[in-house]
Scaffold this motif. Structure first.
Motif, mmCIF file in Angstrom:
data_model
loop_
_atom_site.group_PDB
_atom_site.id
_atom_site.type_symbol
_atom_site.label_atom_id
_atom_site.label_comp_id
_atom_site.label_asym_id
_atom_site.label_seq_id
_atom_site.Cartn_x
_atom_site.Cartn_y
_atom_site.Cartn_z
ATOM 1 N N TYR A 120 16.686 0.028 2.641
ATOM 2 C CA TYR A 120 15.917 -0.140 1.497
ATOM 3 C C TYR A 120 14.377 0.760 2.230
ATOM 4 C CZ TYR A 120 18.671 -3.986 0.313
ATOM 5 O OH TYR A 120 19.701 -4.802 -0.319
ATOM 6 N N SER A 121 13.431 0.890 1.029
ATOM 7 C CA SER A 121 12.132 1.298 1.572
ATOM 8 C C SER A 121 11.016 0.707 0.733
ATOM 9 C CB SER A 121 12.099 2.953 1.177
ATOM 10 O OG SER A 121 12.185 3.093 -0.278
ATOM 11 N N ILE A 122 10.018 0.714 0.967
ATOM 12 C CA ILE A 122 8.947 0.047 0.501
ATOM 13 C C ILE A 122 8.733 0.732 -0.720
ATOM 14 C CG2 ILE A 122 6.539 -0.687 0.694
ATOM 15 C CD1 ILE A 122 7.008 -0.961 3.799
ATOM 16 N N ASP A 123 8.342 0.143 -1.925
ATOM 17 C CA ASP A 123 8.048 0.643 -3.210
ATOM 18 C C ASP A 123 6.613 0.872 -3.315
ATOM 19 O OD1 ASP A 123 7.655 1.552 -5.679
ATOM 20 O OD2 ASP A 123 8.848 -0.213 -6.528
ATOM 21 N N THR A 124 6.112 1.977 -2.995
ATOM 22 C CA THR A 124 4.840 2.437 -2.955
ATOM 23 C C THR A 124 4.075 2.446 -4.185
ATOM 24 O OG1 THR A 124 5.169 4.768 -2.670
ATOM 25 C CG2 THR A 124 4.761 3.712 -0.615
ATOM 26 N N ASP A 125 4.803 2.741 -5.332
ATOM 27 C CA ASP A 125 4.332 2.685 -6.588
ATOM 28 C C ASP A 125 4.003 1.254 -7.085
ATOM 29 O OD1 ASP A 125 5.015 5.267 -6.894
ATOM 30 O OD2 ASP A 125 6.964 4.869 -7.858
ATOM 31 N N TYR A 126 4.804 0.212 -6.552
ATOM 32 C CA TYR A 126 4.374 -1.049 -6.811
ATOM 33 C C TYR A 126 2.888 -1.475 -6.141
ATOM 34 C CZ TYR A 126 4.641 -6.183 -6.576
ATOM 35 O OH TYR A 126 4.237 -7.696 -6.753
ATOM 36 N N TYR A 127 2.541 -1.108 -5.118
ATOM 37 C CA TYR A 127 1.635 -1.184 -4.358
ATOM 38 C C TYR A 127 0.329 -0.404 -4.812
ATOM 39 C CZ TYR A 127 4.208 -4.438 -1.732
ATOM 40 O OH TYR A 127 5.340 -5.588 -1.483
ATOM 41 N N THR A 128 0.785 0.733 -5.551
ATOM 42 C CA THR A 128 -0.190 1.596 -5.841
ATOM 43 C C THR A 128 -1.026 2.209 -4.963
ATOM 44 O OG1 THR A 128 -2.167 0.163 -6.451
ATOM 45 C CG2 THR A 128 -0.420 0.460 -8.324
ATOM 46 N N GLN A 129 -0.463 2.364 -3.735
ATOM 47 C CA GLN A 129 -0.881 2.950 -2.394
ATOM 48 C C GLN A 129 -0.113 3.875 -1.880
ATOM 49 O OE1 GLN A 129 -3.889 2.568 -1.063
ATOM 50 N NE2 GLN A 129 -4.480 1.057 -2.566
ATOM 51 N N LYS A 130 -0.630 4.916 -1.479
ATOM 52 C CA LYS A 130 0.298 6.017 -0.888
ATOM 53 C C LYS A 130 -0.070 6.021 0.705
ATOM 54 C CE LYS A 130 1.996 7.390 -4.475
ATOM 55 N NZ LYS A 130 3.034 6.740 -4.993
ATOM 56 N N ARG A 131 -1.180 5.372 1.145
ATOM 57 C CA ARG A 131 -1.707 5.092 2.666
ATOM 58 C C ARG A 131 -0.645 4.187 3.217
ATOM 59 N NH1 ARG A 131 -6.955 3.546 3.494
ATOM 60 N NH2 ARG A 131 -6.408 3.748 5.818
ATOM 61 N N ARG A 132 0.067 4.667 4.245
ATOM 62 C CA ARG A 132 1.071 3.633 4.972
ATOM 63 C C ARG A 132 0.513 2.589 5.609
ATOM 64 N NH1 ARG A 132 5.652 5.755 8.953
ATOM 65 N NH2 ARG A 132 6.249 6.620 7.160
ATOM 66 N N SER A 133 -0.653 2.517 6.008
ATOM 67 C CA SER A 133 -1.479 1.367 6.801
ATOM 68 C C SER A 133 -1.600 0.396 5.699
ATOM 69 C CB SER A 133 -2.694 1.674 7.285
ATOM 70 O OG SER A 133 -3.656 2.254 6.403
ATOM 71 N N PHE A 139 3.161 -4.821 1.803
ATOM 72 C CA PHE A 139 4.450 -5.404 1.698
ATOM 73 C C PHE A 139 4.807 -6.524 2.355
ATOM 74 C CE2 PHE A 139 8.684 -5.114 3.793
ATOM 75 C CZ PHE A 139 9.659 -5.269 2.489
ATOM 76 N N LEU A 140 4.259 -6.473 3.739
ATOM 77 C CA LEU A 140 4.497 -7.468 4.625
ATOM 78 C C LEU A 140 3.707 -8.685 4.309
ATOM 79 C CD1 LEU A 140 4.550 -5.838 7.781
ATOM 80 C CD2 LEU A 140 6.360 -6.657 6.908
ATOM 81 N N ASN A 141 2.534 -8.699 3.785
ATOM 82 C CA ASN A 141 1.890 -9.978 3.537
ATOM 83 C C ASN A 141 2.573 -10.512 2.110
ATOM 84 O OD1 ASN A 141 -0.241 -10.444 5.151
ATOM 85 N ND2 ASN A 141 -1.556 -8.761 4.153
ATOM 86 N N ASP A 142 3.155 -9.772 1.319
ATOM 87 C CA ASP A 142 3.979 -10.126 0.339
ATOM 88 C C ASP A 142 5.305 -10.907 0.833
ATOM 89 O OD1 ASP A 142 2.369 -9.518 -1.788
ATOM 90 O OD2 ASP A 142 3.394 -7.923 -2.636
ATOM 91 N N LEU A 143 5.914 -10.084 1.750
ATOM 92 C CA LEU A 143 7.246 -10.803 2.125
ATOM 93 C C LEU A 143 6.943 -12.170 2.800
ATOM 94 C CD1 LEU A 143 10.154 -10.259 3.135
ATOM 95 C CD2 LEU A 143 9.200 -9.128 5.036
ATOM 96 N N LEU A 144 6.017 -12.200 3.565
ATOM 97 C CA LEU A 144 5.546 -13.317 4.166
ATOM 98 C C LEU A 144 5.036 -14.575 3.477
ATOM 99 C CD1 LEU A 144 4.437 -11.708 7.581
ATOM 100 C CD2 LEU A 144 6.899 -12.440 7.127
ATOM 101 N N GLY A 145 4.580 -14.003 2.310
ATOM 102 C CA GLY A 145 4.226 -15.099 1.309
ATOM 103 C C GLY A 145 2.481 -15.471 1.568
ATOM 104 N N ARG A 146 1.748 -14.357 2.151
ATOM 105 C CA ARG A 146 0.282 -14.485 2.445
ATOM 106 C C ARG A 146 -0.598 -13.784 1.542
ATOM 107 N NH1 ARG A 146 1.192 -12.863 8.819
ATOM 108 N NH2 ARG A 146 2.403 -15.048 9.258
ATOM 109 N N GLY A 147 -1.631 -14.030 1.621
ATOM 110 C CA GLY A 147 -2.706 -13.309 0.768
ATOM 111 C C GLY A 147 -2.745 -11.677 1.016
ATOM 112 N N ILE A 148 -2.681 -10.870 0.114
ATOM 113 C CA ILE A 148 -2.798 -9.632 0.052
ATOM 114 C C ILE A 148 -3.557 -8.729 1.191
ATOM 115 C CG2 ILE A 148 -4.297 -8.624 -1.696
ATOM 116 C CD1 ILE A 148 -0.669 -7.557 -1.138
ATOM 117 N N ASN A 149 -4.555 -9.466 1.478
ATOM 118 C CA ASN A 149 -5.597 -8.752 2.493
ATOM 119 C C ASN A 149 -5.894 -9.485 3.909
ATOM 120 O OD1 ASN A 149 -6.746 -6.806 0.818
ATOM 121 N ND2 ASN A 149 -7.935 -8.379 -0.469
#
Length: 177
Positions: A120-133, A139-149
């Motif tokens: 699997y790879s992270i869907d950068t289109d979903y996050y509308t971000q190209k910066r890995r950081s 992605f990890l915040n979504d995975l862990l059920g946390r706030g995006i920031n």
């Protein structure tokens, strides 16, 4: 001279650390972009493809598994274990293994390893971000059920039981044979 030495050390670690600033998707060699496909369902994932996912999709899938490990990796970075060894550990200990690439640099090094699990790879289109950081944190915040920031401490392995994160369990996994 010291300054040049530090720059060279920095470049050495750039491939595995936060200095990589994008997913490197546009740098994939001919024929590789076609292997990267969006998720339709987890049941339809194919071994010869790299399936783009977001953290919410994976979190929902994890709810179906009594025990699961999400292994995140940067292609080409040294690891103490091969993907085959991760899989052997997962099978032996009753875990479902999800291998998530953080980007596409050196994809062939991961793709060509002996493995039974899809990539699997992270869907950068979903996050509308190209910066890995940024997309990595989101992605990890979504995975862990946390706030995006929310600030996050990165780990290579995250352990779940029916979709519930077992805090700190990933760093306590014992991979000896």
């Amino acid at each position: 001279m010291k300054k040049l030495f530090y720059i060279n050390i920095g470049l050495l670690f750039a491939a595995c650390g936060p200095l990589i600033t994008t997913s490197n998707y546009n740098d994939l060699p001919d024929g590789w972009k076609e292997r990267v496909v969006p998720l339709t369902t987890f049941e339809e994932v194919k071994m010869n493809q790299i399936t783009k996912i977001n953290g919410n999709q994976l979190r929902e899938e994890l709810k179906k598994h009594p025990k699961a490990i999400v292994h995140t990796l940067a292609n080409g970075c040294s690891s103490n274990l091969s993907l085959e060894e991760y899989e052997q550990f997962a099978v032996k200990n009753g875990y479902k293994l999800f291998i998530v690439m953080l980007g596409y640099e050196y994809t062939f090094l991961t793709y060509n390893q002996k493995r039974e699990s899809p990539l699997y790879s992270i869907d950068t289109d979903y996050y509308t971000q190209k910066r890995r950081s940024v997309y990595g944190k989101n992605f990890l915040n979504d995975l862990l059920g946390r706030g995006i920031n929310e600030k996050i401490e990165y780990e290579a392995d995250y352990v779940f039981e029916y979709g519930q994160l077992m805090p700190g369990a990933g760093s306590k996994l014992k991979f000896e044979s």
